[in-house]
Enzyme design. Structure first.
Site, PDB file in Angstrom:
ATOM      1  CE1 TYR A 110      40.541 -25.245  -1.254  1.00 12.01           C
ATOM      2  CE2 TYR A 110      40.534 -25.723  -3.602  1.00 12.01           C
ATOM      3  CZ  TYR A 110      39.935 -25.143  -2.501  1.00 12.01           C
ATOM      4  OH  TYR A 110      38.767 -24.463  -2.654  1.00 12.01           O
ATOM      5  CG  ASN A 133      37.916 -17.291   5.867  1.00 16.42           C
ATOM      6  OD1 ASN A 133      38.122 -16.675   6.906  1.00 16.42           O
ATOM      7  ND2 ASN A 133      37.974 -16.744   4.663  1.00 16.42           N
ATOM      8  CB  CYS A 141      38.919 -18.653   1.697  1.00 16.13           C
ATOM      9  SG  CYS A 141      37.269 -17.957   1.723  1.00 16.13           S
ATOM     10  CG  HIS A 142      38.306 -14.778  -3.072  1.00 13.30           C
ATOM     11  ND1 HIS A 142      38.388 -14.089  -1.874  1.00 13.30           N
ATOM     12  CD2 HIS A 142      38.943 -14.015  -3.990  1.00 13.30           C
ATOM     13  CE1 HIS A 142      39.020 -12.937  -2.085  1.00 13.30           C
ATOM     14  NE2 HIS A 142      39.380 -12.875  -3.347  1.00 13.30           N
ATOM     15  CD  GLU A 168      41.321 -10.728  -5.810  1.00  9.41           C
ATOM     16  OE1 GLU A 168      42.248 -11.519  -6.028  1.00  9.41           O
ATOM     17  OE2 GLU A 168      40.721 -10.647  -4.725  1.00  9.41           O
TER      18      GLU A 168
END
Length: 174
Positions: A110, A133, A141-142, A168
């Site tokens: 952040y 979002n 946003c994750h 990911e």
DNA sequence: TAAGTGCGTCGTT
DNA sequence: AACGACGCACTTA
């Protein structure tokens, strides 16, 4: 705030079936403007079931569907439908634009997002903007974590955030 | 050190 | 005026 807030209330909702459940995509005249996670009670006795769907929206929906499939598989998204983010404030749109630049498998904190905006002290405001979002998963946003690779929060539920990051290949510290 | 507390700071409601 | 999807400095054990 945005001037044409109420201008286009006209939106079209279409489902997307995935191995993770049925997402719901929302389109305005400008493009994809919303995406919601599967919810249990979203069985639709759809009154607009037979309403004609514009060719353009069908095309967008194809792109959204492919994009979402890739994203859920933890793979980079090749092609996006046009995104309509006009419902967001200037600040939110600035944040969301930065989120779009985070590549698959990468993360920012952040604080780093706040840095990119040019105001470190806006960290908490960044968190709020992430939570607002309208197109999660596709606008990643994750991929925004708290400091020291801690998970932070997620409006769609932390389970989703962990799942998406795991796919990911992102390692968390927690 | 690991875990907990307090507070600065900023956009939004 | 109050509240966060934070971060940092600063206690405690």
């Amino acid at each position: 705030m945005n001037s044409d807030k109420e201008a286009n209330q006209e939106t079209c909702e279409l489902p997307i079936h995935t191995r993770d459940g049925e997402f719901l995509a929302q389109y305005s005249k400008k493009g994809l403007c919303g995406l919601s996670f599967p919810s249990r009670n979203s069985r639709n006795g759809d009154p607009l079931r037979d309403a004609p769907i514009q060719a353009q929206i069908r095309r967008w929906h194809e792109e959204t569907t492919h994009a979402l499939e890739n994203a859920l598989a933890g793979q980079p998204v090749r092609e996006f439908p046009p995104l309509d983010l006009s419902a967001g404030t200037d600040f939110q749109q600035r944040v969301w634009k930065i989120l779009k630049s985070i590549r698959c498998g990468k993360t920012l904190s952040y604080g780093q997002v706040a840095d990119e905006i040019g105001d470190r002290k806006a960290v908490r405001a960044v968190g709020r903007a992430c939570g607002a979002n309208p197109i999660p998963v596709l606008i990643p946003c994750h991929r925004v974590l708290a400091s020291k690779q801690k998970i932070g929060g997620f409006s769609g539920g932390l389970d989703w955030k962990r799942k998406l990051l795991a796919r990911e290949g992102v390692l968390l510290l927690d």
